[in-house]
Every structure is written in structure tokens, then in C-alpha cells.
Motif scaffolding. Sequence first.
Motif, mmCIF file in Angstrom:
data_model
loop_
_atom_site.group_PDB
_atom_site.id
_atom_site.type_symbol
_atom_site.label_atom_id
_atom_site.label_comp_id
_atom_site.label_asym_id
_atom_site.label_seq_id
_atom_site.Cartn_x
_atom_site.Cartn_y
_atom_site.Cartn_z
ATOM 1 N N ARG A 3 26.469 -8.457 93.130
ATOM 2 C CA ARG A 3 26.795 -8.299 91.704
ATOM 3 C C ARG A 3 25.672 -7.607 90.929
ATOM 4 N NH1 ARG A 3 26.999 -13.206 87.617
ATOM 5 N NH2 ARG A 3 25.279 -13.737 88.938
ATOM 6 N N VAL A 4 24.406 -7.975 91.210
ATOM 7 C CA VAL A 4 23.271 -7.378 90.492
ATOM 8 C C VAL A 4 23.154 -5.891 90.820
ATOM 9 C CG1 VAL A 4 20.763 -7.428 90.216
ATOM 10 C CG2 VAL A 4 22.038 -9.564 90.331
ATOM 11 N N GLY A 29 15.161 -18.428 80.423
ATOM 12 C CA GLY A 29 14.355 -19.636 80.258
ATOM 13 C C GLY A 29 13.002 -19.580 80.940
ATOM 14 N N GLU A 30 12.765 -18.611 81.813
ATOM 15 C CA GLU A 30 11.488 -18.493 82.502
ATOM 16 C C GLU A 30 10.639 -17.399 81.862
ATOM 17 O OE1 GLU A 30 11.829 -18.289 86.735
ATOM 18 O OE2 GLU A 30 13.041 -20.111 86.825
ATOM 19 N N ASP A 31 9.382 -17.292 82.303
ATOM 20 C CA ASP A 31 8.468 -16.258 81.816
ATOM 21 C C ASP A 31 8.484 -15.082 82.789
ATOM 22 O OD1 ASP A 31 7.903 -18.250 80.003
ATOM 23 O OD2 ASP A 31 5.871 -18.624 80.718
ATOM 24 N N VAL A 98 12.485 -16.239 78.546
ATOM 25 C CA VAL A 98 13.392 -15.087 78.519
ATOM 26 C C VAL A 98 14.792 -15.501 78.068
ATOM 27 C CG1 VAL A 98 14.549 -13.389 80.000
ATOM 28 C CG2 VAL A 98 12.108 -13.820 80.276
ATOM 29 N N THR A 99 15.392 -14.650 77.238
ATOM 30 C CA THR A 99 16.774 -14.849 76.794
ATOM 31 C C THR A 99 17.619 -13.666 77.272
ATOM 32 O OG1 THR A 99 16.521 -13.662 74.701
ATOM 33 C CG2 THR A 99 15.954 -16.010 74.691
ATOM 34 N N PRO A 132 20.263 -11.195 84.436
ATOM 35 C CA PRO A 132 21.659 -11.494 84.750
ATOM 36 C C PRO A 132 22.089 -12.807 84.109
ATOM 37 C CG PRO A 132 20.261 -11.864 86.668
ATOM 38 C CD PRO A 132 19.386 -11.287 85.585
ATOM 39 N N PRO A 133 23.391 -12.970 83.891
ATOM 40 C CA PRO A 133 23.864 -14.232 83.297
ATOM 41 C C PRO A 133 23.586 -15.383 84.246
ATOM 42 C CG PRO A 133 25.711 -12.859 83.991
ATOM 43 C CD PRO A 133 24.473 -12.052 84.180
#
Length: 197
Positions: A3-4, A29-31, A98-99, A132-133
Motif C-alpha cells: 500500500r505504501v 504520534g512518534e518523533d 507527528v500528525t 501513512p494512516p
Amino acid sequence: MDRVSVFIVGLCLAGMVSGEDEIIPAVIGEDVTLPCEAKERFPFKLVEWNRPNGGNTEFILVFKEKKISKSDTPDRYMGRVEFKDLQKGNASLVLKNVTAEDEGRYECYVEKASNRSKRSIEPISTIYLDVPPPLPDVRPPPGNIGLIVALAFFALVVAVFAAFVVKKKQRSSPPPPDKEAEKPLQIQPTAADPSIP
């Protein structure tokens, strides 16, 4: 093709990612660190991270006149961006928490302090941040199903254990005496026996 990969190929075809962009994957959510090594331009006169957005450029984080300026930093980046290690010639950008909205193209411009010429218009690092979602949540449905399954399993284990113990006791104890063998032997006289009066 996963998918990516399909997504990245689609972006390249749409012109959002150029062949010169370095693609950095990130997780919500991560850096993540967006690399911009510029030791050959150290000491810095200017370090600028921005996001080209059509005709409008967002300035994410800027170092100029020997200090970090956040006056042009958009609110959504406040408290979430910092330089990796400017004192050692590393102008990489650390983006915290990250968002999905952080996905896109980022550019790093660096100007050496001794440079007296007009600023170069070419970035030294162009990054495409791929966010990615998130994967779907695969928790069991709410309710007591898990508890019921656990209790049923526990009851089954107890029943098997009890059956094993009973079976073992039966094998190790002597057999019960025969009830017919316990009765005293009684002899019934018959009419043909002359010894009986």
C-alpha cells in the motif's frame, strides 16, 4: 506492491514528490528527524526549514543572526520542532508527535556565515515526509466475551485435572471386595439327604 509503495508511486506521478526528494516515513504520534547535514557550511549565517505549499511557503523553523526565530512558525508546529545539533553543523529538523497533517514536502536552506553573495535559491535538502494512516484497531469487541472465554477455559482445565486425579486414585487403590464373596456360605439341606432329621 504494498500500500505504501503504491501511494508513493502515485505521489510521484502527481508531481508532489520529485525524484530528488528523500522520502522519510513517519508514524503518527512518534518523533521523526528530517536530515540536513551541512558541516561544510558551518558556521551558519542562516538555516531555514520550510514547507512549499503552492505559492505560499510556511517557515517551520529559522536560525538567523545567531539565534533561533520562531516568529513565523505556524501554531501547529509550536513546541514540536527543534534543530538536531546546530553547534556541530547538523541542521536536521526534529519533528515531535507527528500528525497526519505533517505529511508533505520540506526544504532545508543553509547559508554559511562568511558567504557575502546573495542567498542560493536551491535547498540543500528536500524531504518528503510520508505519514501513512494508522492501522485499524484490532481489539476484541467490548463486553464480557473475553472474561467468559477465560472462565470457560479455566473450568475445562479444572475438569480435566479432576478427572485425571480420580482416575489415578482408582488405579492405585485395591479393588473393592466382591459382595457375593462377603456372604457366609449357607448350605441348604435337600430331601434326599438321610442325615437330616
